[in-house]
Motif scaffolding. Structure first.
Motif, PDB file in Angstrom:
ATOM      1  N   SER A   1       0.823  -1.205   0.000  1.00  0.00           N
ATOM      2  CA  SER A   1       0.000   0.000   0.000  1.00  0.00           C
ATOM      3  C   SER A   1       0.862   1.262   0.000  1.00  0.00           C
ATOM      4  CB  SER A   1      -0.914   0.017   1.224  1.00  0.00           C
ATOM      5  OG  SER A   1      -1.552   1.274   1.355  1.00  0.00           O
ATOM      6  N   LYS A   2       0.730   2.078  -1.030  1.00  0.00           N
ATOM      7  CA  LYS A   2       1.490   3.325  -1.086  1.00  0.00           C
ATOM      8  C   LYS A   2       1.027   4.293  -0.001  1.00  0.00           C
ATOM      9  CE  LYS A   2       2.557   3.106  -6.022  1.00  0.00           C
ATOM     10  NZ  LYS A   2       2.513   3.806  -7.321  1.00  0.00           N
TER      11      LYS A   2
ATOM     12  N   VAL B   1      -0.286   3.514   2.988  1.00  0.00           N
ATOM     13  CA  VAL B   1       0.214   3.065   4.285  1.00  0.00           C
ATOM     14  C   VAL B   1       1.699   3.376   4.430  1.00  0.00           C
ATOM     15  CG1 VAL B   1       0.766   1.002   5.633  1.00  0.00           C
ATOM     16  CG2 VAL B   1      -1.533   1.311   4.713  1.00  0.00           C
ATOM     17  N   HIS B   2       2.463   3.138   3.374  1.00  0.00           N
ATOM     18  CA  HIS B   2       3.898   3.389   3.466  1.00  0.00           C
ATOM     19  C   HIS B   2       4.221   4.880   3.513  1.00  0.00           C
ATOM     20  CE1 HIS B   2       6.039  -0.427   3.522  1.00  0.00           C
ATOM     21  NE2 HIS B   2       5.016  -0.917   2.850  1.00  0.00           N
ATOM     22  N   GLY B   3       3.419   5.675   2.883  1.00  0.00           N
ATOM     23  CA  GLY B   3       3.613   7.114   3.007  1.00  0.00           C
ATOM     24  C   GLY B   3       3.426   7.573   4.435  1.00  0.00           C
ATOM     25  N   LEU B   4       2.400   7.015   5.112  1.00  0.00           N
ATOM     26  CA  LEU B   4       2.155   7.362   6.510  1.00  0.00           C
ATOM     27  C   LEU B   4       3.261   6.802   7.413  1.00  0.00           C
ATOM     28  CD1 LEU B   4      -1.691   6.735   6.554  1.00  0.00           C
ATOM     29  CD2 LEU B   4      -0.554   8.945   6.786  1.00  0.00           C
ATOM     30  N   ARG B   5       3.704   5.569   7.093  1.00  0.00           N
ATOM     31  CA  ARG B   5       4.793   4.977   7.876  1.00  0.00           C
ATOM     32  C   ARG B   5       6.048   5.843   7.776  1.00  0.00           C
ATOM     33  NH1 ARG B   5       9.041   1.095   6.527  1.00  0.00           N
ATOM     34  NH2 ARG B   5       9.572  -0.230   8.327  1.00  0.00           N
TER      35      ARG B   5
ATOM     36  N   ARG C   1      13.472   5.248   4.246  1.00  0.00           N
ATOM     37  CA  ARG C   1      13.881   4.970   2.863  1.00  0.00           C
ATOM     38  C   ARG C   1      13.068   3.837   2.252  1.00  0.00           C
ATOM     39  NH1 ARG C   1      18.987   6.104   5.120  1.00  0.00           N
ATOM     40  NH2 ARG C   1      19.380   3.896   5.555  1.00  0.00           N
ATOM     41  N   GLN C   2      12.852   2.795   3.028  1.00  0.00           N
ATOM     42  CA  GLN C   2      12.070   1.659   2.533  1.00  0.00           C
ATOM     43  C   GLN C   2      10.654   2.080   2.164  1.00  0.00           C
ATOM     44  OE1 GLN C   2      12.209  -1.130   5.740  1.00  0.00           O
ATOM     45  NE2 GLN C   2      14.318  -1.774   5.347  1.00  0.00           N
ATOM     46  N   SER C   3      10.031   2.821   3.053  1.00  0.00           N
ATOM     47  CA  SER C   3       8.636   3.203   2.799  1.00  0.00           C
ATOM     48  C   SER C   3       8.522   4.245   1.696  1.00  0.00           C
ATOM     49  CB  SER C   3       7.983   3.716   4.092  1.00  0.00           C
ATOM     50  OG  SER C   3       7.556   2.630   4.887  1.00  0.00           O
ATOM     51  N   ARG C   4       9.481   5.154   1.618  1.00  0.00           N
ATOM     52  CA  ARG C   4       9.442   6.128   0.520  1.00  0.00           C
ATOM     53  C   ARG C   4       9.557   5.414  -0.828  1.00  0.00           C
ATOM     54  NH1 ARG C   4       6.826  10.206   2.443  1.00  0.00           N
ATOM     55  NH2 ARG C   4       7.925  11.446   4.015  1.00  0.00           N
ATOM     56  N   ALA C   5      10.389   4.371  -0.894  1.00  0.00           N
ATOM     57  CA  ALA C   5      10.535   3.616  -2.135  1.00  0.00           C
ATOM     58  C   ALA C   5       9.231   2.922  -2.502  1.00  0.00           C
ATOM     59  CB  ALA C   5      11.669   2.601  -1.998  1.00  0.00           C
ATOM     60  N   THR C   6       8.558   2.330  -1.511  1.00  0.00           N
ATOM     61  CA  THR C   6       7.285   1.637  -1.777  1.00  0.00           C
ATOM     62  C   THR C   6       6.192   2.621  -2.120  1.00  0.00           C
ATOM     63  OG1 THR C   6       7.910  -0.134  -0.244  1.00  0.00           O
ATOM     64  CG2 THR C   6       5.588   0.046  -0.825  1.00  0.00           C
ATOM     65  N   ALA C   7       6.218   3.797  -1.462  1.00  0.00           N
ATOM     66  CA  ALA C   7       5.190   4.815  -1.738  1.00  0.00           C
ATOM     67  C   ALA C   7       5.388   5.448  -3.096  1.00  0.00           C
ATOM     68  CB  ALA C   7       5.217   5.880  -0.640  1.00  0.00           C
ATOM     69  N   GLY C   8       6.578   5.267  -3.687  1.00  0.00           N
ATOM     70  CA  GLY C   8       6.809   5.758  -5.036  1.00  0.00           C
ATOM     71  C   GLY C   8       7.081   7.230  -5.141  1.00  0.00           C
ATOM     72  N   ASP C   9       7.726   7.810  -4.120  1.00  0.00           N
ATOM     73  CA  ASP C   9       8.005   9.250  -4.191  1.00  0.00           C
ATOM     74  C   ASP C   9       9.410   9.522  -4.725  1.00  0.00           C
ATOM     75  OD1 ASP C   9       9.657   8.538  -2.143  1.00  0.00           O
ATOM     76  OD2 ASP C   9       8.807   9.907  -0.655  1.00  0.00           O
ATOM     77  N   GLY C  10      10.077   8.458  -5.188  1.00  0.00           N
ATOM     78  CA  GLY C  10      11.369   8.662  -5.832  1.00  0.00           C
ATOM     79  C   GLY C  10      12.558   8.505  -4.913  1.00  0.00           C
ATOM     80  N   GLU C  11      12.352   8.352  -3.580  1.00  0.00           N
ATOM     81  CA  GLU C  11      13.474   8.200  -2.658  1.00  0.00           C
ATOM     82  C   GLU C  11      13.793   6.735  -2.465  1.00  0.00           C
ATOM     83  OE1 GLU C  11      13.363  10.342   0.962  1.00  0.00           O
ATOM     84  OE2 GLU C  11      12.330  12.069   0.126  1.00  0.00           O
ATOM     85  N   THR C  12      15.056   6.426  -2.308  1.00  0.00           N
ATOM     86  CA  THR C  12      15.479   5.048  -2.052  1.00  0.00           C
ATOM     87  C   THR C  12      16.404   5.006  -0.859  1.00  0.00           C
ATOM     88  OG1 THR C  12      17.347   5.259  -3.555  1.00  0.00           O
ATOM     89  CG2 THR C  12      15.307   4.391  -4.471  1.00  0.00           C
TER      90      THR C  12
END
Length: 432
Positions: free
Chosen positions: A389-390, A392-396, A421-432
């Motif tokens: 879930s993008k 959920v990961h954005g909130l995480r 970093r993990q959640s930003r990658a899953t949320a798709g905001d370009g951060e790794t």
């Protein structure tokens, strides 16, 4: 050239510093702190002694500092290196040894004697067995910026390309002479099980490695093997009993003055002893680890001293290592003896809460209210229940970013930053 002893004296006497980088300097510069005694300030310092038989070095810093160490050393003395002593086998203390050994060979000089505790070689073997794990945890601990220093030459390898093992080892004590100086080496467990410290009676000088690092003792480290806080304190007491007049650490500033050194050693030992005493008292009552972690504390004024600030490790992590050493891995909670998978527990809690997003939103509310510990639990459950879930990961990521701002220790910030970093990658905001 900075007067390192004057700097440390000011910080200790005034009870303050100019920030973490003012006490743990990584300049690559060599400073002579006494006649024939010098320090190269690197990722881990190199302590040098000039003797009639050649130079004696304690530690060699990281592989990536090896060339810089050799150049700094040669700017001070062109004498051959008689011996290298490892205070312990961590990569930032042994990685630069190859550069020094190769320089001797290139100049057709006798290979330096390499001295270490008998557990150094087994440590190197363990690093080979856990190469991938060590790369992962050091990336988490130090973040992206630290990777270039710890893994630097090869992103697929933890540690130096060439491990220089000791050719001379000992179990408890060892003495050796170089020219007019006699070095007394003593083993003690502290940050590691292969640690030594050294005493030079003729110079009233201590070489302490990582027994004193100008931060709160690295006796907790949540991602590393067992540390030994009580043994550490005993070693500090033994050092103080020698009435040293010069103390040379592998991180932080050298210290001069009998009273000043005695004060610092006593206060660091007392902090570790207090944590051990409190933790063991509760363990002897039958308390669970959860209660102990939240009840054992040190006075804030202790943690404000310039050589005890919890900016790398911290007391709460040390408590867990005391438990692990004396009590094993079972934390006293029967549900944790043979637990369900975290994801299964999270899915059930999310179902009760009305879904993973509801859990994540509640986590954000708790975070905004300053309830960061509880917020992280709920955010983690939400992400385990809805791993793709993008939302959920954005909130995480928001929750862990907020948690990072409240933390002092590099270890805590590193682990929380990795979660971001993990959640930003899953949320798709370009951060790794």
């Amino acid at each position: 050239m900075t007067d390192l002893l004057a700097l440390s004296s000011r910080f200790i006497d005034e009870g303050t510093s100019d920030g973490p980088l003012s006490v743990n300097r990584i300049t690559g510069e060599l400073s002579e702190v006494a006649d024939g005694i010098a320090v190269i300030e690197a990722f881990s310092h190199v302590v040098l002694f000039r003797t009639a038989d050649g130079l004696v070095l304690f530690d060699t810093s990281l592989e990536s500092f090896g060339g810089q160490v050799v150049r700094a050393m040669r700017g001070w003395s062109d004498d051959p290196v008689r011996a290298i002593a490892y205070t312990h086998g961590h990569v930032d203390h042994v990685g630069g040894a190859a550069a020094i050994v190769h320089e001797a060979a290139d100049r057709q000089r006798v290979r330096p004697q390499v001295i270490g505790h008998e557990n150094v070689a087994p440590r190197f073997h363990r690093y080979h067995l856990t190469n991938g794990y060590n790369m992962a945890i050091n990336f988490r601990q130090f973040g992206g910026a630290g990777r270039s220093r710890i893994q630097m030459a090869n992103p697929e390898r933890f540690g130096p390309a060439e491990w220089i093992e000791p050719d001379t080892s000992f179990a408890d004590r060892m003495g050796f002479a170089a020219g007019e100086l006699r070095f007394e080496l003593r083993h003690a467990r502290g940050e590691t099980d292969d640690h030594l410290w050294a005493w030079l009676p003729a110079r009233k000088a201590l070489i302490v490695g990582d027994f004193l690092t100008w931060v709160f003792p690295n006796a907790g480290n949540p991602q590393k093997v067992q540390r030994y806080p009580l043994d550490w304190a005993v070693a500090l007491r033994e050092m103080a009993a020698l009435d040293p007049e010069l103390l040379l650490p592998a991180h932080g500033l050298p210290i001069s003055g009998k009273a000043r050194i005695a004060r610092v050693l006593d206060e660091v030992a007392s902090a570790l002893e207090s944590l051990c005493r409190q933790t063991l008292a509760l363990m002897n009552e039958g308390a669970r680890l959860d209660r102990i972690v939240h009840e054992v504390k040190l006075p804030q004024e202790i943690l404000e001293k310039p050589y005890l600030r919890p900016v790398y490790d911290e007391p709460e992590f040390v408590v867990r290592n005391i438990w692990r050493q004396f009590g094993g891995w079972y934390d006293g909670n029967p549900a944790n003896l043979k637990p369900a998978e975290d994801a299964s527990v999270a899915a059930e809690v999310a179902k009760l809460a009305g879904g993973a997003e509801a859990l994540a939103k509640r986590a954000r509310e708790l975070s905004a209210a300053g309830e960061h510990r509880l917020a992280c639990h709920l955010a983690e459950m939400a992400a385990l229940a809805a791993p793709d879930s993008k939302t959920v990961h954005g909130l995480r990521a928001e929750v862990y970013e907020a948690r990072m701002t409240t933390e002092l220790s590099l270890m805590a910030r590193g682990i929380y930053g990795d979660a971001v970093r993990q959640s930003r990658a899953t949320a798709g905001d370009g951060e790794t």
